[in-house]
Design an enzyme around this catalytic site. Sequence first.
Site, mmCIF file in Angstrom:
data_model
loop_
_atom_site.group_PDB
_atom_site.id
_atom_site.type_symbol
_atom_site.label_atom_id
_atom_site.label_comp_id
_atom_site.label_asym_id
_atom_site.label_seq_id
_atom_site.Cartn_x
_atom_site.Cartn_y
_atom_site.Cartn_z
ATOM 1 N N ALA A 1 0.977 -1.131 0.053
ATOM 2 C CA ALA A 1 -0.063 0.016 -0.133
ATOM 3 C C ALA A 1 0.790 1.231 -0.013
ATOM 4 O O ALA A 1 2.101 1.044 0.633
ATOM 5 C CB ALA A 1 -0.765 -0.105 1.314
ATOM 6 N N GLY B 1 0.846 -5.077 0.857
ATOM 7 C CA GLY B 1 -0.329 -5.688 -0.321
ATOM 8 C C GLY B 1 0.186 -6.227 -1.448
ATOM 9 O O GLY B 1 -0.450 -6.891 -2.097
ATOM 10 N N GLU C 1 0.398 -9.691 -0.605
ATOM 11 C CA GLU C 1 -1.008 -10.120 -0.504
ATOM 12 C C GLU C 1 -1.593 -10.538 -1.788
ATOM 13 O O GLU C 1 -2.396 -11.490 -2.119
ATOM 14 C CB GLU C 1 -1.802 -9.218 0.315
ATOM 15 N N GLU D 1 3.827 -4.726 7.542
ATOM 16 C CA GLU D 1 2.965 -3.631 7.981
ATOM 17 C C GLU D 1 3.099 -3.351 9.666
ATOM 18 O O GLU D 1 3.055 -2.338 10.002
ATOM 19 C CB GLU D 1 1.637 -4.299 7.724
HETATM 20 N N1 DAK Z 1 4.377 3.359 -0.293
HETATM 21 C C1 DAK Z 1 4.972 4.569 -0.907
HETATM 22 N N2 DAK Z 1 6.216 5.000 -1.284
HETATM 23 C C2 DAK Z 1 7.024 3.732 -1.166
HETATM 24 C C3 DAK Z 1 6.735 2.598 -0.664
HETATM 25 C C4 DAK Z 1 5.128 2.236 -0.285
HETATM 26 N N3 DAK Z 1 4.813 1.171 0.252
HETATM 27 N N4 DAK Z 1 7.698 1.684 -0.764
HETATM 28 C C5 DAK Z 1 9.006 2.297 -1.347
HETATM 29 N N5 DAK Z 1 8.403 3.854 -1.386
HETATM 30 C C6 DAK Z 1 9.217 4.721 -1.933
HETATM 31 C C7 DAK Z 1 10.021 5.392 -1.009
HETATM 32 O O1 DAK Z 1 9.533 6.207 -0.321
HETATM 33 C C8 DAK Z 1 10.976 6.011 -1.998
HETATM 34 O O2 DAK Z 1 10.570 7.362 -2.477
HETATM 35 P P1 DAK Z 1 11.517 8.839 -2.419
HETATM 36 O O3 DAK Z 1 12.070 8.630 -0.986
HETATM 37 O O4 DAK Z 1 12.537 8.462 -3.586
HETATM 38 O O5 DAK Z 1 10.293 9.931 -2.780
HETATM 39 C C9 DAK Z 1 11.151 5.399 -3.238
HETATM 40 O O6 DAK Z 1 9.703 4.340 -3.389
HETATM 41 C C10 DAK Z 1 12.307 4.213 -3.066
HETATM 42 O O7 DAK Z 1 12.400 3.585 -2.212
HETATM 43 P P2 DAK Z 1 13.571 3.269 -1.164
HETATM 44 O O8 DAK Z 1 14.639 4.458 -1.445
HETATM 45 O O9 DAK Z 1 13.396 2.907 0.313
HETATM 46 O O10 DAK Z 1 14.251 2.015 -2.055
HETATM 47 P P3 DAK Z 1 14.925 0.826 -1.313
HETATM 48 O O11 DAK Z 1 15.096 -0.030 -2.788
HETATM 49 O O12 DAK Z 1 15.975 1.116 -0.578
HETATM 50 O O13 DAK Z 1 13.982 0.124 -0.441
HETATM 51 C C11 DAK Z 1 11.856 -0.873 -0.019
HETATM 52 C C12 DAK Z 1 12.685 -0.389 -1.181
HETATM 53 C C13 DAK Z 1 10.497 -1.429 -0.784
HETATM 54 C C14 DAK Z 1 12.325 -2.088 0.904
HETATM 55 C C15 DAK Z 1 11.549 0.320 0.819
HETATM 56 O O14 DAK Z 1 10.979 1.281 0.216
HETATM 57 C C16 DAK Z 1 10.433 -0.095 1.945
HETATM 58 O O15 DAK Z 1 10.451 -0.944 3.016
HETATM 59 N N6 DAK Z 1 9.145 0.307 1.517
HETATM 60 C C17 DAK Z 1 7.931 0.187 2.524
HETATM 61 C C18 DAK Z 1 7.481 -1.282 2.321
HETATM 62 C C19 DAK Z 1 6.314 -1.489 3.330
HETATM 63 O O16 DAK Z 1 6.197 -1.186 4.505
HETATM 64 N N7 DAK Z 1 5.113 -1.915 2.730
HETATM 65 C C20 DAK Z 1 3.891 -2.241 3.279
HETATM 66 C C21 DAK Z 1 2.819 -1.077 3.318
HETATM 67 S S1 DAK Z 1 1.592 -1.357 4.272
HETATM 68 C C22 DAK Z 1 -5.330 -2.864 6.148
HETATM 69 C C23 DAK Z 1 -4.423 -2.463 7.285
HETATM 70 C C24 DAK Z 1 -3.121 -2.249 6.617
HETATM 71 C C25 DAK Z 1 -2.892 -2.447 5.440
HETATM 72 C C26 DAK Z 1 -3.738 -2.931 4.433
HETATM 73 C C27 DAK Z 1 -5.267 -3.105 4.828
HETATM 74 N N8 DAK Z 1 -6.584 -2.489 6.760
HETATM 75 C C28 DAK Z 1 -6.853 -2.168 8.110
HETATM 76 C C29 DAK Z 1 -7.895 -3.016 5.906
HETATM 77 C C30 DAK Z 1 -1.314 -2.141 4.957
HETATM 78 C C31 DAK Z 1 -0.820 -2.544 3.967
HETATM 79 C C32 DAK Z 1 0.446 -2.543 3.077
HETATM 80 O O17 DAK Z 1 0.714 -2.778 2.245
#
Ligand code: DAK
Length: 254
Positions: free
Chosen positions: A64, A107, A110, A130
């Site tokens: 997400a 996501g 998922e 998450e």
């Molecule tokens: N969202 C937005 N931007 C993201 C992103 C994300 N998930 N992942 C990466 N980016 C962006 C980074 O902010 C960065 O942007 P700038 O700083 O250049 O503007 C760019 O992509 C490159 O990222 P990195 O510089 O961090 O690149 P790396 O290769 O070093 O690392 C990474 C890549 C994917 C390992 C890292 O970016 C990372 O850890 N990203 C976050 C991953 C994450 O936490 N995903 C889970 C998201 S939450 C629900 C409740 C909750 C949910 C769903 C439903 N209900 C109650 C119904 C939650 C769902 C989720 O998926």
Amino acid sequence: MPNIQVSALAPSTQVIRFNRPHARNALSLALLQETATALHAAQNDDSVRVVVLTGDDKAFCAGADIKEMSNTGIPMWGQSERLLAWKTLENFPKPLIAAVEGYALGGGCEMTLLCDIVIAGQNARFGLPEVKIGAFPGDGGTQRLPRAIGKSRAMWMIMTGSLIDGPKACDWGLATEITPAGGALARACEIAQTIGDMSPIAVRMIKEEVLMTYTKSLDESLSLERKLLLWQTHDHNEGIAAFLEKRRPVFSGR
Ligand code: DAK
């Protein structure tokens, strides 16, 4: 710039490529909705037999969009457009194959759990991180991951947010097959082609029947499977005739 690219890499195979490389293909609402729209179109197009979902070499999808969360806060999770888009993926009746290179997180992971077959490049990384942002995998991850890899491994992944690599994902049953880095899409298309040559009606039935495993009791799904013995199609007759005549079958989907 569109958030996805739709193309046909092989006859009968449609490829949907996530296209937000600057955000590691994070699932903005727009990307999710465009994917759902493309799936609706593929569902209604008889020439499309299999759909492959893919990203780029760095990320299949990083989950997400966390930046959108800070704009809209908690209510975004209940947004009907978001939930309907996920339902479209969940209910897609044709085979869905994920070709994963790089990160498949949150996501994104998922989504792979909703795919029927998952091909992972050697560099793939799967995870449900998450918990690190004080959330949980709420688009089916808490339910589908344990069914895919067992409770203890799922608890470890979801509670610690740890990532696993492609080979381990394959070993644990999260991925079907591993390829050298960069080879996942080609292999996914090869498998799509094999499935695309089969009777589409038989393939649709197979998907429906196998997925009953997750939604019904064994007694109920076995009796539903037995009822399908009554089911007859031109494709079934054609398959038998082709075998007897030692030729390739020509399936019409009827
Ligand atoms: N969202 C937005 N931007 C993201 C992103 C994300 N998930 N992942 C990466 N980016 C962006 C980074 O902010 C960065 O942007 P700038 O700083 O250049 O503007 C760019 O992509 C490159 O990222 P990195 O510089 O961090 O690149 P790396 O290769 O070093 O690392 C990474 C890549 C994917 C390992 C890292 O970016 C990372 O850890 N990203 C976050 C991953 C994450 O936490 N995903 C889970 C998201 S939450 C629900 C409740 C909750 C949910 C769903 C439903 N209900 C109650 C119904 C939650 C769902 C989720 O998926």
